[in-house]
Design a protein around this motif. Structure first.
Motif, PDB file in Angstrom:
ATOM      1  N   LEU A  81       0.829  -1.199   0.000  1.00 54.74           N
ATOM      2  CA  LEU A  81       0.000   0.000   0.000  1.00 54.74           C
ATOM      3  C   LEU A  81       0.867   1.253   0.000  1.00 54.74           C
ATOM      4  CD1 LEU A  81      -2.896   1.105   0.091  1.00 54.74           C
ATOM      5  CD2 LEU A  81      -2.724   1.102   2.592  1.00 54.74           C
ATOM      6  N   LYS A  82       1.999   1.208   0.692  1.00 53.84           N
ATOM      7  CA  LYS A  82       2.893   2.377   0.696  1.00 53.84           C
ATOM      8  C   LYS A  82       3.319   2.749  -0.720  1.00 53.84           C
ATOM      9  CE  LYS A  82       4.981   2.525   5.274  1.00 53.84           C
ATOM     10  NZ  LYS A  82       6.260   2.575   6.009  1.00 53.84           N
ATOM     11  N   ASN A 103      -2.500   0.859   7.454  1.00 51.84           N
ATOM     12  CA  ASN A 103      -2.469   2.015   6.565  1.00 51.84           C
ATOM     13  C   ASN A 103      -1.030   2.403   6.260  1.00 51.84           C
ATOM     14  OD1 ASN A 103      -1.530   3.438   8.790  1.00 51.84           O
ATOM     15  ND2 ASN A 103      -3.490   4.456   9.210  1.00 51.84           N
ATOM     16  N   ILE A 104      -0.826   3.530   5.596  1.00 50.76           N
ATOM     17  CA  ILE A 104       0.528   3.879   5.147  1.00 50.76           C
ATOM     18  C   ILE A 104       1.441   4.289   6.297  1.00 50.76           C
ATOM     19  CG2 ILE A 104      -0.179   4.456   2.803  1.00 50.76           C
ATOM     20  CD1 ILE A 104      -0.110   7.408   3.593  1.00 50.76           C
ATOM     21  N   CYS A 146      -7.196   0.571  -3.366  1.00 48.07           N
ATOM     22  CA  CYS A 146      -6.903   1.516  -4.449  1.00 48.07           C
ATOM     23  C   CYS A 146      -8.119   1.782  -5.328  1.00 48.07           C
ATOM     24  CB  CYS A 146      -5.727   1.005  -5.279  1.00 48.07           C
ATOM     25  SG  CYS A 146      -4.171   0.976  -4.353  1.00 48.07           S
ATOM     26  N   ASN A 149      -5.057   8.700  -2.294  1.00 51.19           N
ATOM     27  CA  ASN A 149      -5.155  10.127  -1.977  1.00 51.19           C
ATOM     28  C   ASN A 149      -5.665  10.958  -3.150  1.00 51.19           C
ATOM     29  OD1 ASN A 149      -4.791  12.183   0.017  1.00 51.19           O
ATOM     30  ND2 ASN A 149      -2.960  12.887  -1.062  1.00 51.19           N
ATOM     31  N   GLN A 152       0.228   4.294  -2.618  1.00 49.94           N
ATOM     32  CA  GLN A 152      -0.591   5.267  -1.888  1.00 49.94           C
ATOM     33  C   GLN A 152      -1.068   6.413  -2.779  1.00 49.94           C
ATOM     34  OE1 GLN A 152       1.880   7.945   0.871  1.00 49.94           O
ATOM     35  NE2 GLN A 152       3.188   6.161   0.602  1.00 49.94           N
TER      36      GLN A 152
END
Length: 262
Positions: free
Chosen positions: A53-54, A99-100, A114, A61, A57
């Motif tokens: 996920l990082k 989460n990130i 995503c 956003n 990301q």
């Protein structure tokens, strides 16, 4: 005369082998007089060695993007790789439970995280070796299965996928599901691609017209000056007298009416 006012398949720096920012793509779209731009960066293993996920990301956003910018309606999308003969999409099997900032969260998948921020997804094949041992019928069902994903609106560049499949059942499935088959400018504009794909792309367009399936337009721009350029697509569609009312990118209003609702 074919009218196209939306480019719904474009890329930015995030795709790593593309060269422009979101703002540069929007400026190019505005300069071209487009009503709507869809930014659809790659959601694929081709970007990173670590599928986390990082690393992805960027997609979670996208809510910070303005909905209208320089007079252009801006949509948030992705181009997701079809990864197996079942028609599943990249990230479906990659678990995410933080989460990130590494805070624990309800376990989900990279795809789920995503896709949540996307207005729509394009399902495409970039690596087709998983189809090598599949039958033509299996490859056909693969595309039909990909269309079943609620977020998938478009099948991307089927005219150059390198996969042997039955065209009519896929087009009929797209039509019946309210989904779109893409006519991809880069597939017929770039000499290295067009030599192999032009005939197939024309066949795709002809069958869409005959079977009443709507098409989308994507420049597949990987640099801002290519955004909204559709001379080859226009020439192809006018050559076969493609019906304007089946061009989903005729107006922003038309394309927006087709977006997934869930």
């Amino acid at each position: 005369m074919i009218r196209i006012a939306c480019d719904v398949h474009t890329h930015t720096l995030f795709s790593r082998h593309a060269y422009s920012t979101v703002e540069e793509d929007v400026r190019a779209a505005s300069a071209q007089g487009l009503e709507l731009l869809g930014v659809t960066d790659h959601f694929s293993c081709m970007l990173f060695e670590e599928q986390t996920l990082k690393n992805f990301q960027y997609f979670i956003n996208m809510g910070v993007w303005p909905r209208e910018w320089m007079g252009v309606r801006l949509l948030r999308g992705c181009e997701a790789d079809i990864v197996d003969v079942e028609g599943r999409l990249f990230g479906w099997d990659i678990p995410v439970d933080a989460n990130i900032t590494e805070e624990r969260r309800r376990e989900s998948t990279l795809k789920e995280k995503c896709f949540a921020a996307c207005d729509y997804a394009i399902a495409s094949i970039h690596r087709s070796d998983f189809c090598d041992a599949a039958t033509r019928a299996q490859n056909t069902q693969m595309y039909i299965n990909a269309l079943q994903d609620p977020k998938v609106l478009i099948l991307g560049h089927v005219g150059r996928s390198g996969v042997d499949f039955e065209l009519d059942p896929v087009i009929e499935a797209a039509r019946d599901l309210g989904k779109l088959i893409e006519i991809n400018e880069s597939s017929i504009a770039e000499p290295a691609k067009a030599k192999k794909s032009l005939v197939r792309c024309e066949e795709v367009a002809r069958r869409c017209a005959e079977l009443g399936c709507m098409i989308s337009f994507g420049s597949d721009a990987h640099i801002a000056p290519a955004v909204g350029r559709y001379a080859h697509t226009k020439r192809l569609l006018e050559k076969i007298d493609f019906p304007q009312d089946l061009v989903a990118c005729s107006t922003a209003e038309q394309f927006l009416s087709l977006l997934p609702t869930d």
